[in-house]
Design an enzyme around this catalytic site. Structure first.
Site, short mmCIF file in Angstrom:
data_model
loop_
_atom_site.label_atom_id
_atom_site.label_comp_id
_atom_site.label_asym_id
_atom_site.label_seq_id
_atom_site.Cartn_x
_atom_site.Cartn_y
_atom_site.Cartn_z
N LYS A 190 0.74 -1.08 0.02
CA LYS A 190 -0.16 -0.01 0.27
C LYS A 190 0.93 1.21 -0.16
O LYS A 190 1.72 1.46 0.99
CB LYS A 190 -0.91 -0.08 1.31
N GLY A 242 7.31 4.72 8.29
CA GLY A 242 6.31 5.87 8.46
C GLY A 242 6.61 6.52 10.00
O GLY A 242 7.82 6.37 10.51
N SER A 243 5.47 7.10 10.35
CA SER A 243 5.46 7.69 11.58
C SER A 243 5.74 6.69 12.93
O SER A 243 5.19 5.69 12.84
CB SER A 243 4.46 8.92 12.13
N THR A 244 6.43 6.91 13.97
CA THR A 244 6.50 6.39 14.93
C THR A 244 5.23 6.02 15.69
O THR A 244 5.01 4.74 16.18
CB THR A 244 7.69 7.16 16.04
N GLU A 245 4.36 7.09 15.56
CA GLU A 245 2.96 6.96 16.27
C GLU A 245 2.07 5.58 15.54
O GLU A 245 1.68 4.80 16.16
CB GLU A 245 2.26 7.98 16.13
N GLY A 247 3.66 3.38 13.85
CA GLY A 247 4.59 2.14 13.97
C GLY A 247 4.14 1.48 15.34
O GLY A 247 3.87 0.30 15.45
N GLU A 264 10.34 0.91 10.31
CA GLU A 264 11.39 2.02 9.92
C GLU A 264 10.79 3.21 10.15
O GLU A 264 9.70 3.66 9.40
CB GLU A 264 11.86 1.77 8.36
N CYS A 298 13.45 10.66 6.81
CA CYS A 298 13.44 10.01 8.19
C CYS A 298 14.91 10.21 8.81
O CYS A 298 14.73 10.35 10.03
CB CYS A 298 12.87 8.64 8.19
N GLU A 393 10.15 15.46 15.70
CA GLU A 393 10.35 15.27 14.22
C GLU A 393 9.52 16.59 13.54
O GLU A 393 8.39 16.60 13.54
CB GLU A 393 10.23 13.82 13.78
P1 NAI Z 1 1.88 7.93 8.56
O1 NAI Z 1 2.94 7.02 9.39
O2 NAI Z 1 0.42 8.09 9.10
O3 NAI Z 1 1.80 7.14 7.01
C1 NAI Z 1 2.64 6.35 6.42
C2 NAI Z 1 1.72 5.29 5.70
O4 NAI Z 1 1.15 4.74 6.87
C3 NAI Z 1 0.90 5.74 4.86
O5 NAI Z 1 0.78 4.85 3.76
C4 NAI Z 1 -0.34 5.60 5.53
O6 NAI Z 1 -1.44 5.60 4.82
C5 NAI Z 1 -0.27 4.47 6.58
N1 NAI Z 1 -1.01 4.41 7.66
C6 NAI Z 1 -1.56 5.42 8.44
N2 NAI Z 1 -2.20 5.01 9.61
C7 NAI Z 1 -2.00 3.65 9.54
C8 NAI Z 1 -2.52 2.69 10.35
N3 NAI Z 1 -2.98 2.97 11.63
N4 NAI Z 1 -2.21 1.28 10.20
C9 NAI Z 1 -1.41 1.27 8.99
N5 NAI Z 1 -1.24 1.95 7.99
C10 NAI Z 1 -1.36 3.23 8.51
O7 NAI Z 1 2.54 9.31 8.25
P2 NAI Z 1 1.92 10.63 7.99
O8 NAI Z 1 0.81 10.95 8.72
O9 NAI Z 1 1.65 10.69 6.56
O10 NAI Z 1 2.97 11.62 8.42
C11 NAI Z 1 3.20 12.22 9.78
C12 NAI Z 1 4.32 12.19 10.22
O11 NAI Z 1 4.99 11.13 10.14
C13 NAI Z 1 5.46 13.19 9.39
O12 NAI Z 1 5.29 14.44 9.60
C14 NAI Z 1 6.61 12.46 9.86
O13 NAI Z 1 7.10 13.20 11.14
C15 NAI Z 1 6.38 10.97 10.05
N6 NAI Z 1 6.81 10.17 8.89
C16 NAI Z 1 8.07 9.76 8.74
C17 NAI Z 1 8.57 9.05 7.76
C18 NAI Z 1 9.58 8.18 7.78
O14 NAI Z 1 10.22 7.98 6.74
N7 NAI Z 1 10.11 7.97 8.90
C19 NAI Z 1 7.65 8.68 6.56
C20 NAI Z 1 6.48 9.59 6.66
C21 NAI Z 1 6.17 10.24 7.82
#
Ligand code: NAI
Length: 780
Positions: A190, A242-245, A247, A264, A298, A393
């Protein structure tokens, strides 16, 4: 304008890349996309639009996946998996090679589409993202080819659910899909809702490459679709970036399901500049560290730490350089910074910076495009280390900074973070750089460079930046499992009885904490009976306070992690020698506890100690040949403090099988002895006492495994929890470890044969170590 003028101002006209072919590709697809399931695109359904963040124009309409779509994708992946695996390494290598070739042939189309969808400068998508994607598929075509000969005892995990973010849409896809496919898995991927287009183009490439149906499936949608994947019962492994939250939520949602998990997550990576650094290079590095991809990286070097003596000069130079950054249309080949990925992200960055009343803010005074998600490069100096912006972050082009005086202070500030993804060190002094690198709590360290990536070099974090590695041999660990089906474990319950021998003077067992025998804080003990119902003695029930004391003792024994493998080997041999001297006594004890096999178990325990004494100075790192001027060292470091719930079925051998690999690799352990047969463990600390094991390196507790496991998993100073207990506590450990995202390694109700090679080896050494990748300049 003369050439001289141009050199003086470095201003040159726009050089826009054409969007025509990418837009034509979207039109060819009807501007509306369904999912890619079982080798074909489904009809578009209800969904959402994907916009160009640089100008707000709608690029395409995407479909929000339903539960039915996710089910169909998982079913297709499940059906395709056995055949894909049976194709063998060479068969899969040919497919990965075909994909790599097609990625090269359509490189510009991918780069343009990525820039349109994500807002990153075309220079970056063309010269960094897409070439790295190709490299990843070539590299993993090679891994597929070598799997049969090099990983003969590993097999595919099965169906992998992969959820990726929007900052490197295609590159994150490659990092996830290439190793999974190479090792014989099939995937349901996804992409992030803001940036799905290159994943759909990739799906089209898979079709063109003749990839068998169902091997790669792409479903689009938001977090709700991510949740459906995470919770799907027929998925074997989840890989998330994606985000730590999120994760943390995924860790909780998958707890106890038996699904493998790699995370990650975020970071707040330090960028350390010492006073002897080549300052101009360090400034250019910083441009890459925090303004590459608009800071939405990240591992961005988002926390600048500058040595005090040069701070003023360094900030001045930095401001001059920042003012020269060109911000604008990402399709212009001349710009340095494009648009943030989405208005939501722009607002988040704005809110965080505008909410900051402290420090000094330097914002580039550039003319930003009137429309689109643009944010100026920003530097905030003079913040306290505990300031929200120094800890959280921002995920935008915003650099925060403070100063330090000594190398020790630099390390302390660098490690003052809940994250541990990456770190950068700038100094001309090789001794200093290589002294600092091992002290940094980070999965990746760059010396005199930054943001270097390669398929051969492992990438991933420690602490709340997640676990698991992507890239290199270490990255394959997550996409393979040991061959051979494990059997469900049979619970081994404590025996009960009523035969108390009045003549028998029982030696009261105690806890073993910090190298000393300790009475239980709570003052409770329980009876231990033999299999035949005879009273054998009593063992203490460790309270939360006892557990905390044991963790504190283990923390305090940090010096053990700095000892050499050679020294640890000698101590393990010595433990074996002392156990051997008391072999008969231990054999009798085990006989009386379990009713059988005492002598054999003691003999196997001595062998196991020898095995890990042997490994202590041999399970070392690698130097990775990366295609840049440098070398990536993958160093194995101890995880830290490991809490381990020992197996019940072999009271001594089980304990030794967990303790020995952990301490051989430099960890300190808090061991919870077998609940049913704890006395072999409580006797064992007399062996430890006579074997030169420093106090706090090994701590042994007794008590109900549920209680011990819960407190250890929740404890913020425990770095990993293992469980091979026959009690059903795997889910509990995984759930409770989500708090600080500590690593967990649990048996999920499956048995191990501790007497055989199943009970030892690389799996244990791997769990006892963390790979740190250190990039150093090397060669021409
Ligand atoms: P996110 O962690 O919500 O999104 C990343 C992926 O996870 C997207 O594909 C999203 O659709 C999916 N996702 C969202 N909620 C989910 C859930 N409950 N279960 C499974 N999958 C889910 O990140 P978001 O909200 O787009 O960005 C927020 C913050 O996260 C950013 O401002 C940044 O600080 C951080 N982030 C860090 C990344 C990294 O590479 N470490 C990448 C993206 C965001």
């Amino acid at each position: 304008m003369t050439v001289k003028d141009i050199f003086e101002t470095m201003e040159y006209g726009p050089a826009p890349e054409s969007a025509a072919e990418a837009l034509a590709w979207l039109v060819d697809q009807g501007d509306r996309f369904g999912h890619f399931i079982d080798g074909h695109f489904t009809a578009p359904g209800d969904g959402f639009t994907s916009k160009n963040p640089a100008n707000g124009e709608v690029l395409a309409t995407l479909t929000q996946a339903t539960q039915g779509d996710v089910n169909a994708a998982v079913t297709a992946a499940r059906k395709a998996q056995p055949k894909w695996e049976k194709l063998g390494g060479h068969g899969r290598a040919k497919h990965l090679y075909a994909i790599a070739r097609l990625l090269q042939k359509h490189a510009r189309l991918f780069a343009v589409l990525e820039t349109l969808d994500n807002g990153k400068p075309i220079r970056e998508s063309r010269d960094i993202d897409v070439p790295l994607v190709q490299r990843h598929f070539y590299f993993h075509a090679g891994m597929a080819q070598l799997m049969d000969s090099e990983l003969p005892d590993r097999e595919a995990v099965g169906v992998c659910g992969q959820i990726i973010p929007w900052n490197f849409p295609l590159l994150m896809l490659a990092w996830k899909v290439a190793p999974a496919l190479a090792m014989g898995n099939t995937v349901v991927l996804k992409p992030a809702e803001y940036t799905s287009l290159t994943a759909l183009l990739f799906a089209d490439i898979c079709r063109k490459a003749g990839l068998p149906k169902g091997v790669v499936n792409v479903v689009t949608g938001d977090g709700a679709v991510g949740e459906m994947i995470v919770e799907h019962p027929d998925i074997d492994k989840i890989a998330f970036t994606g985000s730590t939250e999120v994760g943390r939520k995924i860790r909780q949602a998958t707890a106890g399901s038996g699904k493998a998990l790699t995370l990650e997550l975020g970071g707040k990576s330090p960028y350390i500049v010492f006073d002897d650094a080549d300052l101009d290079s360090a400034i250019e590095g910083l441009v890459d560290a925090i303004w590459f991809n608009q800071g939405q990286v990240c591992c961005a070097g988002s926390r600048l730490l500058v040595q005090e003596g040069i701070a003023g000069r360094f900030y001045d130079k930095l401001k001059v350089r920042m003012d020269k950054l060109r911000i604008g249309n990402p399709m212009d080949k001349c710009i340095d910074m494009g648009a943030l990925a989405d208005p939501v992200q722009l607002q988040t960055v704005r809110d965080m910076v505008e909410g900051c009343q402290d420090g000094e803010i330097h914002r580039v005074n550039a003319q930003l495009p009137a429309e689109g998600c643009f944010y100026p490069p920003t530097l905030i100096t003079g913040l306290e280390p505990s300031h929200r912006l120094m800890q959280e972050e921002i995920f935008g082009p915003v650099l925060v900074s403070t100063t330090f005086r000594t190398p020790a202070e630099a390390v302390a500030l660098a490690n003052n973070s809940r994250y541990g993804l990456a770190a950068t060190v700038w100094t001309e002094n090789v001794n200093l750089a290589l002294d600092i690198a091992p002290k940094l709590a980070a999965g990746v360290v760059w010396v005199n460079a930054t943001n270097l990536f390669d398929a051969a070099a492992g990438f991933g974090g420690v602490r709340e930046s997640g676990y698991g590695r992507e890239g290199g041999w270490e990255g394959l660990q997550a996409y393979t499992k040991a061959k051979g089906g494990a059997k469900p474990i049979k619970p081994v319950l404590p025996y009960s009885g009523d035969r108390i021998d009045a003549e028998h003077v029982d030696r009261t067992a105690k806890l073993y904490i910090g190298g000393k025998q300790a009475r239980p804080d709570g003052g409770y003990s329980r009876d231990v009976w033999s299999k035949s119902g005879k009273h054998l003695g009593e063992v203490p029930i460790a309270s939360r306070k006892d557990i905390r004391n044991a963790v504190e003792a283990a923390r305090g024994a940090a010096g053990w992690s700095k000892t050499t493998g050679h020294l640890r080997a000698q101590i393990l041999y010595y433990i074996a020698e002392n156990l051997s001297a008391r072999a008969d006594e231990f054999a009798q004890r085990i006989d009386s506890l379990s009713g059988h096999h005492g002598a054999k178990e003691v003999e196997a325990s001595i062998r196991r100690l020898f095995t890990y004494a042997a490994w202590a100075d041999k399970y070392d790192g690698q130097a990775k040949g990366v295609p840049i001027r440098g070398v990536a060292l993958s160093m194995r470091e101890p995880v830290g403090v490991i809490g381990a719930i020992c197996p019940d079925e072999a009271p001594l051998l089980g304990l030794v099988s967990l303790m020995a690999p952990a301490i051989a690799m430099g960890n300190r352990v808090v061991l919870a002895a077998s609940e049913s047969m704890p006395l072999a463990a409580t006797d064992f600390y007399q062996v430890l006492d006579t074997s030169d094991v420093p106090g706090g390196v090994v701590n042994i507790l007794t008590g109900p495994p549920q209680d011990l496991a819960k407190t250890l998993a929740q404890h913020l100073d425990v770095d990993a929890v293992w469980s091979f207990s026959s009690s059903d506590i795997s889910g509990l450990i995984e759930r409770e470890s989500a708090g600080n995202l500590k690593r967990s390694w649990v048996n999920n109700g499956m048995a191990r044969d501790w007497m055989s090679s199943d009970g030892e080896g690389r799996a244990f050494l791997n769990a006892a170590t963390e790979v740190k990748t250190i990039w150093v300049p090397y060669g021409e």
